[in-house]
Design a protein around this motif. Structure first.
Motif, PDB file in Angstrom:
ATOM      1  N   UNK A 150      40.180  20.065  31.558  1.00  0.00           N
ATOM      2  CA  UNK A 150      41.433  19.532  31.023  1.00  0.00           C
ATOM      3  C   UNK A 150      42.162  20.635  30.272  1.00  0.00           C
ATOM      4  N   UNK A 151      41.383  21.425  29.534  1.00  0.00           N
ATOM      5  CA  UNK A 151      41.899  22.616  28.857  1.00  0.00           C
ATOM      6  C   UNK A 151      41.153  23.822  29.394  1.00  0.00           C
ATOM      7  N   UNK A 152      41.888  24.839  29.833  1.00  0.00           N
ATOM      8  CA  UNK A 152      41.281  26.042  30.406  1.00  0.00           C
ATOM      9  C   UNK A 152      41.702  27.235  29.565  1.00  0.00           C
ATOM     10  N   UNK A 153      40.733  28.025  29.111  1.00  0.00           N
ATOM     11  CA  UNK A 153      41.058  29.172  28.263  1.00  0.00           C
ATOM     12  C   UNK A 153      41.775  30.247  29.070  1.00  0.00           C
ATOM     13  N   UNK A 154      42.554  31.057  28.365  1.00  0.00           N
ATOM     14  CA  UNK A 154      43.234  32.175  29.031  1.00  0.00           C
ATOM     15  C   UNK A 154      42.245  33.125  29.674  1.00  0.00           C
ATOM     16  N   UNK A 155      41.061  33.292  29.021  1.00  0.00           N
ATOM     17  CA  UNK A 155      40.068  34.215  29.561  1.00  0.00           C
ATOM     18  C   UNK A 155      39.517  33.733  30.903  1.00  0.00           C
ATOM     19  N   UNK A 156      39.341  32.430  31.062  1.00  0.00           N
ATOM     20  CA  UNK A 156      38.901  31.890  32.360  1.00  0.00           C
ATOM     21  C   UNK A 156      39.977  32.156  33.416  1.00  0.00           C
ATOM     22  N   UNK A 157      41.222  32.002  33.028  1.00  0.00           N
ATOM     23  CA  UNK A 157      42.316  32.274  33.973  1.00  0.00           C
ATOM     24  C   UNK A 157      42.315  33.746  34.398  1.00  0.00           C
ATOM     25  N   UNK A 158      42.133  34.642  33.417  1.00  0.00           N
ATOM     26  CA  UNK A 158      42.087  36.071  33.736  1.00  0.00           C
ATOM     27  C   UNK A 158      40.887  36.386  34.628  1.00  0.00           C
ATOM     28  N   UNK A 159      39.766  35.769  34.327  1.00  0.00           N
ATOM     29  CA  UNK A 159      38.552  35.976  35.138  1.00  0.00           C
ATOM     30  C   UNK A 159      38.818  35.573  36.588  1.00  0.00           C
ATOM     31  N   UNK A 160      39.372  34.383  36.770  1.00  0.00           N
ATOM     32  CA  UNK A 160      39.596  33.875  38.121  1.00  0.00           C
ATOM     33  C   UNK A 160      40.717  34.619  38.829  1.00  0.00           C
ATOM     34  N   UNK A 161      41.518  35.341  38.069  1.00  0.00           N
ATOM     35  CA  UNK A 161      42.568  36.170  38.647  1.00  0.00           C
ATOM     36  C   UNK A 161      42.051  37.548  39.061  1.00  0.00           C
ATOM     37  N   UNK A 162      40.776  37.838  38.722  1.00  0.00           N
ATOM     38  CA  UNK A 162      40.166  39.113  39.098  1.00  0.00           C
ATOM     39  C   UNK A 162      40.334  40.213  38.085  1.00  0.00           C
ATOM     40  N   UNK A 163      40.828  39.887  36.894  1.00  0.00           N
ATOM     41  CA  UNK A 163      41.136  40.931  35.925  1.00  0.00           C
ATOM     42  C   UNK A 163      39.922  41.404  35.126  1.00  0.00           C
ATOM     43  N   UNK A 164      38.767  40.793  35.334  1.00  0.00           N
ATOM     44  CA  UNK A 164      37.527  41.315  34.756  1.00  0.00           C
ATOM     45  C   UNK A 164      36.693  42.057  35.790  1.00  0.00           C
ATOM     46  N   UNK A 165      37.089  41.958  37.057  1.00  0.00           N
ATOM     47  CA  UNK A 165      36.319  42.566  38.130  1.00  0.00           C
ATOM     48  C   UNK A 165      35.970  41.529  39.184  1.00  0.00           C
TER      49      UNK A 165
ATOM     50  N   UNK B 205      43.091  25.037  39.806  1.00  0.00           N
ATOM     51  CA  UNK B 205      43.451  24.435  38.524  1.00  0.00           C
ATOM     52  C   UNK B 205      43.854  25.501  37.512  1.00  0.00           C
ATOM     53  N   UNK B 206      43.171  26.638  37.554  1.00  0.00           N
ATOM     54  CA  UNK B 206      43.377  27.681  36.539  1.00  0.00           C
ATOM     55  C   UNK B 206      44.579  28.562  36.815  1.00  0.00           C
ATOM     56  N   UNK B 207      44.737  29.025  38.042  1.00  0.00           N
ATOM     57  CA  UNK B 207      45.783  30.024  38.318  1.00  0.00           C
ATOM     58  C   UNK B 207      46.727  29.624  39.452  1.00  0.00           C
ATOM     59  N   UNK B 208      46.574  28.419  39.960  1.00  0.00           N
ATOM     60  CA  UNK B 208      47.473  27.987  41.026  1.00  0.00           C
ATOM     61  C   UNK B 208      47.355  28.869  42.259  1.00  0.00           C
ATOM     62  N   UNK B 209      48.480  29.342  42.743  1.00  0.00           N
ATOM     63  CA  UNK B 209      48.495  30.161  43.964  1.00  0.00           C
ATOM     64  C   UNK B 209      48.659  31.650  43.674  1.00  0.00           C
ATOM     65  N   UNK B 210      48.387  32.054  42.429  1.00  0.00           N
ATOM     66  CA  UNK B 210      48.486  33.479  42.099  1.00  0.00           C
ATOM     67  C   UNK B 210      47.544  34.303  42.964  1.00  0.00           C
ATOM     68  N   UNK B 211      48.002  35.493  43.341  1.00  0.00           N
ATOM     69  CA  UNK B 211      47.176  36.395  44.150  1.00  0.00           C
ATOM     70  C   UNK B 211      46.085  37.015  43.275  1.00  0.00           C
ATOM     71  N   UNK B 212      44.863  37.006  43.777  1.00  0.00           N
ATOM     72  CA  UNK B 212      43.718  37.563  43.049  1.00  0.00           C
ATOM     73  C   UNK B 212      43.655  39.064  43.305  1.00  0.00           C
ATOM     74  N   UNK B 213      43.550  39.851  42.235  1.00  0.00           N
ATOM     75  CA  UNK B 213      43.505  41.298  42.411  1.00  0.00           C
ATOM     76  C   UNK B 213      42.127  41.718  42.923  1.00  0.00           C
ATOM     77  N   UNK B 214      42.091  42.769  43.711  1.00  0.00           N
ATOM     78  CA  UNK B 214      40.837  43.216  44.321  1.00  0.00           C
ATOM     79  C   UNK B 214      40.469  44.648  43.945  1.00  0.00           C
ATOM     80  N   UNK B 215      41.382  45.386  43.319  1.00  0.00           N
ATOM     81  CA  UNK B 215      41.079  46.765  42.931  1.00  0.00           C
ATOM     82  C   UNK B 215      40.314  46.781  41.603  1.00  0.00           C
ATOM     83  N   UNK B 216      39.905  47.998  41.161  1.00  0.00           N
ATOM     84  CA  UNK B 216      39.344  48.117  39.815  1.00  0.00           C
ATOM     85  C   UNK B 216      40.425  47.679  38.836  1.00  0.00           C
ATOM     86  N   UNK B 217      40.148  46.675  37.993  1.00  0.00           N
ATOM     87  CA  UNK B 217      41.215  46.125  37.136  1.00  0.00           C
ATOM     88  C   UNK B 217      41.917  47.173  36.286  1.00  0.00           C
ATOM     89  N   UNK B 218      41.189  48.167  35.781  1.00  0.00           N
ATOM     90  CA  UNK B 218      41.802  49.173  34.914  1.00  0.00           C
ATOM     91  C   UNK B 218      42.802  50.044  35.650  1.00  0.00           C
TER      92      UNK B 218
END
Length: 607
Positions: A359-374, A387-400
């Motif tokens: 029901x409530x999703x933390x920003x960190x879970x959204x970033x994780x599912x977006x590929x921003x942690x790896x 639920x967390x990021x909708x249709x946002x494209x997930x990144x696949x490169x090294x996040x940094x």
């Protein structure tokens, strides 16, 4: 055969696992001379939650702690735990910040950098390892050990060989939850030793009661070193006991050659120290074989219990421990180690306390599912991701690779508050509490967290002031309380100084402060009183959990669509974005940055 290398963890992981990282530098320095004479291969003193706890609770400069420990321990390697591209924070930092952090850590006293990535994504270790080697320090690459349908020894060996090729001087199996069993340890260590040209070390928590057996089997399989904790801060969610392992290995091919009587003296010292921190002891730090199922590491379970206690929901701990494996599977089986342990753990808490999963999703879970942690180790649940990021494209490169250099910007933001290069990094790691720490240091208002008196001290009537920083309705007050009290009476006079102005009045403290009849210091109630009206309409924006306002993104008069981000709150070190429940016009904003808020009260009104 060379002697077994021992890394002592009492000054970092030992107290992180058992008393929520609350040990102060003043309790470390007196025993350093004896610790320095033991001959440990290394002494873990920094990293992990140490930095956070120093500035958030203890009001100590972590860099000063490191300098003092280096001076007090001239003959012992000092070791830290480094979260790869996350360093000591909860996000990825640009490569220039990583380079600067490692340089300053090395200059201030760190000799051994144990580097890990919470996702076991080797790409996230590249910059750290390179910086460590450029500063001529020991780089120890860590395998975050976990069990899941996607983790096996073949994968761990592949990781270790990659880290060796990147320049790591040794490899450690980081069993943060105590999941290893004796024979699985033997098999993994043998596979690593047969495949590597660098030493292998074992770091395993004693949560399930198996770690000392695992260490013995590891040494028999060719492991070069083990992590232990002095007896006063050992076992349970901490590590096997240093003295016990020394005794067990005496006169064997795996002898450590360390002085057992000298270690026993050190254990006696820390036995007394631990008593000072009794209010941070958790009932969940003892032996618990459930870790083999929920995989919650020692430091995490200690902090979880404290966080639930702050929310008044400690009775829900078992529900949270049941929910954690479900969340972990839906996120693709990340190992549970900082920051993924916080990401998974906090989301599990939200799922339990709100009564509705995600029901409530933390920003960190959204970033994780977006590929921003790896890259997630396994497949993520598509419904959860949607639920967390909708249709946002997930990144696949090294996040940094997507991060621009940020050190210059950080220096500009913190400005004159930063007196040293180290201060800039403190701000970089934790922008809000880091800035607050530097501001309080500048104004001379650094007041450490209250410690309850114990033993004989609890019955001493003292005229020394107890000091508090209290925030009430967004205003901060510096309060000093003096008073000897009336023994055997439930009312006692306190003489208060409010922001430096003395108020000679008698304050009757009955229900809000727990007073003993022996004149002990009082501890203020931590209950958060609601100051805003209760939510009753669909357009009344609320939060699911008590927390602190990090940012307000809208103002009165703005027109918003349903789902528009309105407020960012922080609870349990994780940020949550609160969105508009309906479309309409903002008619009232009841909160501002820094305010403490509770569930069911109106934060913003939409008409």
């Amino acid at each position: 055969m060379p002697k077994t290398r021992v890394t002592e963890t009492v000054l970092r992981d030992g107290h992180q696992s058992l008393i929520a990282t609350r040990m102060r530098t003043e309790d470390m320095l007196p025993i350093c001379e004896k610790l320095d004479k033991i001959g440990f291969w290394s002494l873990e003193v920094w990293g992990g939650a140490t930095f956070d706890s120093c500035i958030r609770f203890l009001k100590e400069d972590p860099w000063e702690r490191l300098k003092q420990l280096k001076e007090a321990l001239p003959n012992t390697r000092l070791q830290m735990l480094l979260r790869g591209q996350n360093l000591l924070g909860y996000r990825h930092y640009s490569d220039d910040v990583v380079k600067e952090f490692v340089k300053l850590s090395a200059q201030n006293g760190i000799d051994v950098f144990r580097v890990f990535d919470a996702m076991n994504d080797i790409r996230n270790l590249k910059s750290s390892i390179k910086a460590i080697k450029n500063n001529d320090k020991h780089a120890q690459g860590a395998i975050c050990y976990t069990t899941s349908p996607v983790h096996n020894n073949k994968l761990f060996v592949k990781m270790a060989k990659q880290m060796e090729s990147m320049g790591c001087d040794s490899i450690v199996i980081k069993d943060m939850a105590g999941l290893l069993t004796p024979y699985s340890t033997s098999e993994l260590v043998k596979a690593l030793v047969d495949s590597l040209n660098v030493p292998v070390q074992l770091h395993s928590h004693a949560t399930a009661g198996l770690a000392s057996m695992c260490q013995l089997k590891a040494l028999e399989a060719g492991c070069s070193g083990i992590d232990t904790a002095i007896s006063s801060f050992a076992e349970g969610t901490s590590h096997p006991t240093t003295e016990s392992m020394i005794a067990a290995l005496l006169n064997t091919p795996y002898d450590t050659e360390l002085d057992l009587p000298a270690l026993q003296d050190i254990g006696a010292y820390f036995y007394q120290v631990r008593k000072k921190y009794h209010q941070f002891e958790s009932e969940f730090t003892g032996l618990d074989t459930r870790v083999q199922v929920n995989q919650v590491p020692g430091g995490m379970i200690s902090n979880l219990s404290n966080q639930l206690k702050e929310q008044g929901e400690l009775t829900r701990m078992n529900d949270v421990l049941d929910e954690i494996p479900r969340v972990r599977a839906e996120l693709g089986y990340p190992p549970l180690v900082t920051p993924t342990s916080q990401i998974v753990g906090t989301q599990a808490v939200l799922n339990v306390l709100t009564g509705e999963r995600y029901k409530t999703i933390t920003n960190e879970v959204k970033l994780y599912l977006n590929g921003k942690y790896g890259k997630a180790p396994g497949k993520v649940n598509k419904k959860t991701q949607q639920l967390a990021i909708g249709n946002e494209e997930v990144i696949t490169c090294r996040p940094a690779d997507l991060l621009k250099p940020e050190l210059t910007r950080l220096k500009s933001e913190i400005g004159d508050l930063a007196k040293t290069e180290e201060d800039v990094i403190t701000y970089a790691m934790f922008p809000d509490i880091g800035k607050e720490f530097l501001e309080q240091r500048s104004s001379g208002t650094l007041i450490p967290e209250y410690l309850e008196p114990i033993g004989e001290n609890a019955s001493i009537c003292s005229n020394a002031p107890t000091e508090f920083l209290i925030t009430l309705h967004g205003e901060e007050y510096h309060i000093k309380v003096n008073g000897t009290g009336h023994p055997n009476q439930d009312r006692r006079p306190f003489y208060m100084t409010l922001d430096g102005v003395p108020e000679e009045l008698q304050v009757e403290i009955l229900s809000d402060i727990d007073l003993s009849s022996q004149g002990s210091n009082a501890q203020p109630s931590t209950e958060k009183n609601s100051k805003n009206p209760k939510a009753t309409e669909p357009g009344h924006v609320t939060t699911s959990m008590p927390g602190v306002i990090v940012d307000v993104l809208v103002k009165v008069g703005d027109v918003v669509e349903a789902g528009t981000p309105l407020i960012i709150t922080e609870a349990m070190k994780m940020e949550t974005e609160i969105q508009a429940p309906i479309s309409g016009k903002i008619t009232e904003v009841y909160v501002g940055k820094g305010d403490t808020v509770n569930p069911d009260e109106i934060l913003i009104a939409i008409e």
